[in-house]
Design an enzyme around this catalytic site. Structure first.
Site, PDB file in Angstrom:
ATOM      1  N   ASN A   1     -10.088  -0.594  -0.857  1.00 15.92           N
ATOM      2  CA  ASN A   1      -8.624  -0.533  -0.800  1.00 15.92           C
ATOM      3  C   ASN A   1      -8.046  -1.210  -2.051  1.00 15.92           C
ATOM      4  OD1 ASN A   1      -5.908  -0.783  -0.233  1.00 15.92           O
ATOM      5  ND2 ASN A   1      -6.192  -1.576   1.838  1.00 15.92           N
TER       6      ASN A   1
ATOM      7  N   HIS B   1      -3.593   6.969   1.732  1.00 15.13           N
ATOM      8  CA  HIS B   1      -3.966   5.606   1.332  1.00 15.13           C
ATOM      9  C   HIS B   1      -5.358   5.302   1.897  1.00 15.13           C
ATOM     10  CE1 HIS B   1      -4.017   1.408   0.591  1.00 15.13           C
ATOM     11  NE2 HIS B   1      -3.870   1.068   1.853  1.00 15.13           N
TER      12      HIS B   1
ATOM     13  N   CYS C   1       0.819  -1.231   0.000  1.00 12.65           N
ATOM     14  CA  CYS C   1       0.000   0.000   0.000  1.00 12.65           C
ATOM     15  C   CYS C   1       0.845   1.270   0.000  1.00 12.65           C
ATOM     16  CB  CYS C   1      -0.939  -0.006   1.189  1.00 12.65           C
ATOM     17  SG  CYS C   1      -2.038  -1.424   1.154  1.00 12.65           S
TER      18      CYS C   1
HETATM   19  O1  UT7 Z   1      -3.933  -1.443   3.203  1.00 11.73           O
HETATM   20  C1  UT7 Z   1      -3.144  -2.248   4.016  1.00 11.73           C
HETATM   21  C2  UT7 Z   1      -3.252  -1.810   5.390  1.00 11.73           C
HETATM   22  N1  UT7 Z   1      -4.464  -2.297   5.946  1.00 11.73           N
HETATM   23  C3  UT7 Z   1      -5.121  -1.576   6.809  1.00 11.73           C
HETATM   24  O2  UT7 Z   1      -4.735  -0.475   7.111  1.00 11.73           O
HETATM   25  C4  UT7 Z   1      -6.321  -2.210   7.470  1.00 11.73           C
HETATM   26  C5  UT7 Z   1      -6.272  -1.987   8.946  1.00 11.73           C
HETATM   27  N2  UT7 Z   1      -7.303  -2.672   9.673  1.00 11.73           N
HETATM   28  C6  UT7 Z   1      -8.623  -2.342   9.597  1.00 11.73           C
HETATM   29  O3  UT7 Z   1      -9.011  -1.528   8.806  1.00 11.73           O
HETATM   30  C7  UT7 Z   1      -9.561  -2.968  10.581  1.00 11.73           C
HETATM   31  O4  UT7 Z   1      -8.822  -3.624  11.565  1.00 11.73           O
HETATM   32  C8  UT7 Z   1     -10.578  -3.954   9.960  1.00 11.73           C
HETATM   33  C9  UT7 Z   1     -11.585  -3.193   9.131  1.00 11.73           C
HETATM   34  C10 UT7 Z   1      -9.843  -4.967   9.109  1.00 11.73           C
HETATM   35  C11 UT7 Z   1     -11.334  -4.674  11.072  1.00 11.73           C
HETATM   36  O5  UT7 Z   1     -11.972  -3.747  11.926  1.00 11.73           O
HETATM   37  P1  UT7 Z   1     -11.828  -3.875  13.510  1.00 11.73           P
HETATM   38  O6  UT7 Z   1     -12.663  -2.818  14.085  1.00 11.73           O
HETATM   39  O7  UT7 Z   1     -10.371  -3.899  13.837  1.00 11.73           O
HETATM   40  O8  UT7 Z   1     -12.509  -5.264  13.763  1.00 11.73           O
HETATM   41  P2  UT7 Z   1     -11.866  -6.585  14.392  1.00 11.73           P
HETATM   42  O9  UT7 Z   1     -10.920  -7.204  13.452  1.00 11.73           O
HETATM   43  O10 UT7 Z   1     -11.399  -6.273  15.792  1.00 11.73           O
HETATM   44  O11 UT7 Z   1     -13.169  -7.480  14.505  1.00 11.73           O
HETATM   45  C12 UT7 Z   1     -14.277  -7.078  15.303  1.00 11.73           C
HETATM   46  C13 UT7 Z   1     -15.372  -8.094  15.111  1.00 11.73           C
HETATM   47  C14 UT7 Z   1     -14.909  -9.534  15.265  1.00 11.73           C
HETATM   48  O12 UT7 Z   1     -15.928 -10.265  15.892  1.00 11.73           O
HETATM   49  P3  UT7 Z   1     -15.858 -10.601  17.468  1.00 11.73           P
HETATM   50  O13 UT7 Z   1     -14.579 -11.365  17.627  1.00 11.73           O
HETATM   51  O14 UT7 Z   1     -15.845  -9.274  18.154  1.00 11.73           O
HETATM   52  O15 UT7 Z   1     -17.096 -11.392  17.680  1.00 11.73           O
HETATM   53  C15 UT7 Z   1     -14.778  -9.997  13.838  1.00 11.73           C
HETATM   54  O16 UT7 Z   1     -14.952 -11.396  13.722  1.00 11.73           O
HETATM   55  O17 UT7 Z   1     -15.913  -7.991  13.785  1.00 11.73           O
HETATM   56  C16 UT7 Z   1     -15.899  -9.276  13.173  1.00 11.73           C
HETATM   57  N3  UT7 Z   1     -15.726  -9.115  11.739  1.00 11.73           N
HETATM   58  C17 UT7 Z   1     -16.751  -8.956  10.906  1.00 11.73           C
HETATM   59  N4  UT7 Z   1     -18.072  -8.908  11.096  1.00 11.73           N
HETATM   60  C18 UT7 Z   1     -18.862  -8.738  10.027  1.00 11.73           C
HETATM   61  C19 UT7 Z   1     -14.561  -9.043  11.041  1.00 11.73           C
HETATM   62  N5  UT7 Z   1     -14.834  -8.868   9.742  1.00 11.73           N
HETATM   63  C20 UT7 Z   1     -16.172  -8.796   9.625  1.00 11.73           C
HETATM   64  C21 UT7 Z   1     -17.049  -8.614   8.544  1.00 11.73           C
HETATM   65  N6  UT7 Z   1     -18.367  -8.576   8.787  1.00 11.73           N
HETATM   66  N7  UT7 Z   1     -16.608  -8.445   7.278  1.00 11.73           N
END
Ligand code: UT7
Length: 335
Positions: free
Chosen positions: A290, A260, A119
């Site tokens: 992204n 980004h 990225c």
């Molecule tokens: O470009 C390269 C660099 N990448 C980035 O900069 C991405 C950085 N990361 C992010 O943008 C975020 O961490 C994400 C969008 C990937 C995830 O958001 P988050 O607020 O960090 O969520 P999380 O990973 O902590 O997950 C929270 C909950 C989990 O459920 P539990 O364990 O709380 O029950 C996940 O299983 O959300 C769940 N979850 C989803 N739910 C519905 C994860 N993905 C999804 C989904 N739909 N697509």
């Protein structure tokens, strides 16, 4: 910071982008994985993304951008000295996708190579390409960011498959005519100590393609989202503030911040730390998601098309991603 030694300034003289026609909405993804439009929009800011046709490679998008760049500047392929394509989804492991672009546009004098910085690929490539202009070695460098992320997405992994899209964007770098506009400064970093949090492990020399690597899904992108999220929030703001301050500016001096586009919440947090008004921040993650190396040049090209940059304006572009890698480039916009 002391002025870097250079004979010329490297100015952006043309911008272009390409987005595939096919729109994939959050509702479409709800049919594939256990997710919801509401979760995707509130956690990431993404409403839809574009996917390239299955039988079309990354070079298709990069070539469309290259052709558009030549047209906008009334140039032919022979006018280009160097082509750099930033991508992590090249058509083939080798030759470089940049060589395919070089051939397609008839840039017979140009040398061409790919740059892999995920990225951060576009900002790394712009800073690299600019060196050849600044030194006087070259007159025209084409820098393209292009990724077909749909080819590396696991549509059984809801944590990653909702985040990415396909696209390409690029610029032409040339000697600044007024000597004032162009690349002011850059700040780039890599930290290879946390390879585990964001990668595609399969298909390289460590895990050459085999039935086993495919069965284990090693050819897909994997991410520890919250680790990368925290890193991105800190680093996007840190490197942006550092670069503008060491050049004697503040957020108030910036006309446009093109970050980004990985997560709307990361962008908002960075903009807040920089004290930027919302209208100074370019955002298209809602429509494009992204696109890895392509997010910044697509957003820049859209901003230029919307007339958001005038001669003399300060432009900051910042990337954060796999490697881990991060960095910013600061430009004064030309005519
Ligand atoms: O470009 C390269 C660099 N990448 C980035 O900069 C991405 C950085 N990361 C992010 O943008 C975020 O961490 C994400 C969008 C990937 C995830 O958001 P988050 O607020 O960090 O969520 P999380 O990973 O902590 O997950 C929270 C909950 C989990 O459920 P539990 O364990 O709380 O029950 C996940 O299983 O959300 C769940 N979850 C989803 N739910 C519905 C994860 N993905 C999804 C989904 N739909 N697509």
């Amino acid at each position: 910071m002391a002025e870097r030694e250079k004979r010329y300034r490297a100015a952006i003289t043309a911008t272009e982008h390409f987005l595939p026609e096919r729109v994939v909405t959050n509702a479409d993804l709800e049919k594939l994985v256990d997710t919801s439009d509401e979760w995707i929009r509130t956690r990431t800011g993404i409403s839809e993304r574009r996917f390239l046709a299955e039988d079309e490679p990354t070079s298709k998008m990069a070539i469309a951008v290259a052709e558009g760049l030549l047209q906008r500047r009334s140039l032919t392929g022979d006018d280009i000295d160097l082509i750099i394509v930033a991508t992590i989804t090249p058509d083939m492991i080798f030759p470089a996708t940049a060589c395919l672009v070089q051939n397609a546009i008839g840039a017979s004098r140009a040398w061409a190579y790919d740059l892999s910085a995920a990225c951060s690929g576009f900002v790394f490539a712009v800073a690299t390409g600019a060196q050849f202009i600044e030194s006087g070695a070259h007159r025209r460098v084409m820098v393209i960011g292009a990724d077909k992320m749909s080819t590396v997405l696991d549509f059984e992994d809801r944590a990653t498959c909702v985040l990415f899209g396909d696209g390409a964007g690029g610029v032409i770098l040339e000697r600044s005519e007024d000597g004032e506009s162009g690349l002011i400064d850059f700040e780039l970093y890599s930290d290879g100590s946390n390879v585990e949090c964001l990668n595609i492990k399969g298909g390289g020399s460590q895990h050459p393609p085999s039935h086993e690597t495919v069965d284990r899904g090693l050819h897909y992108i994997r991410q520890e989202g919250s680790v990368v999220f925290k890193f991105a929030v800190v680093k996007m703001a840190e490197v942006s503030v550092s670069l503008i301050e060491r050049n004697g500016f503040t957020g108030a001096d910036l006309k446009l911040f093109v970050p980004h586009q990985a997560n709307r919440r990361i962008i908002d947090a960075a903009a807040q730390r920089m004290g930027l008004a919302p209208e100074k921040v370019m955002i298209n993650i809602d429509r494009c998601a992204n696109t890895t190396a392509a997010t910044i040049p697509i957003a820049l090209s859209e901003a230029v098309n919307e007339g958001r940059l005038q001669a003399g304006d300060l432009l900051l572009m910042t990337g954060v991603g796999g490697g881990l890698t991060w960095g910013s480039v600061l430009f004064r916009w030309g005519n």
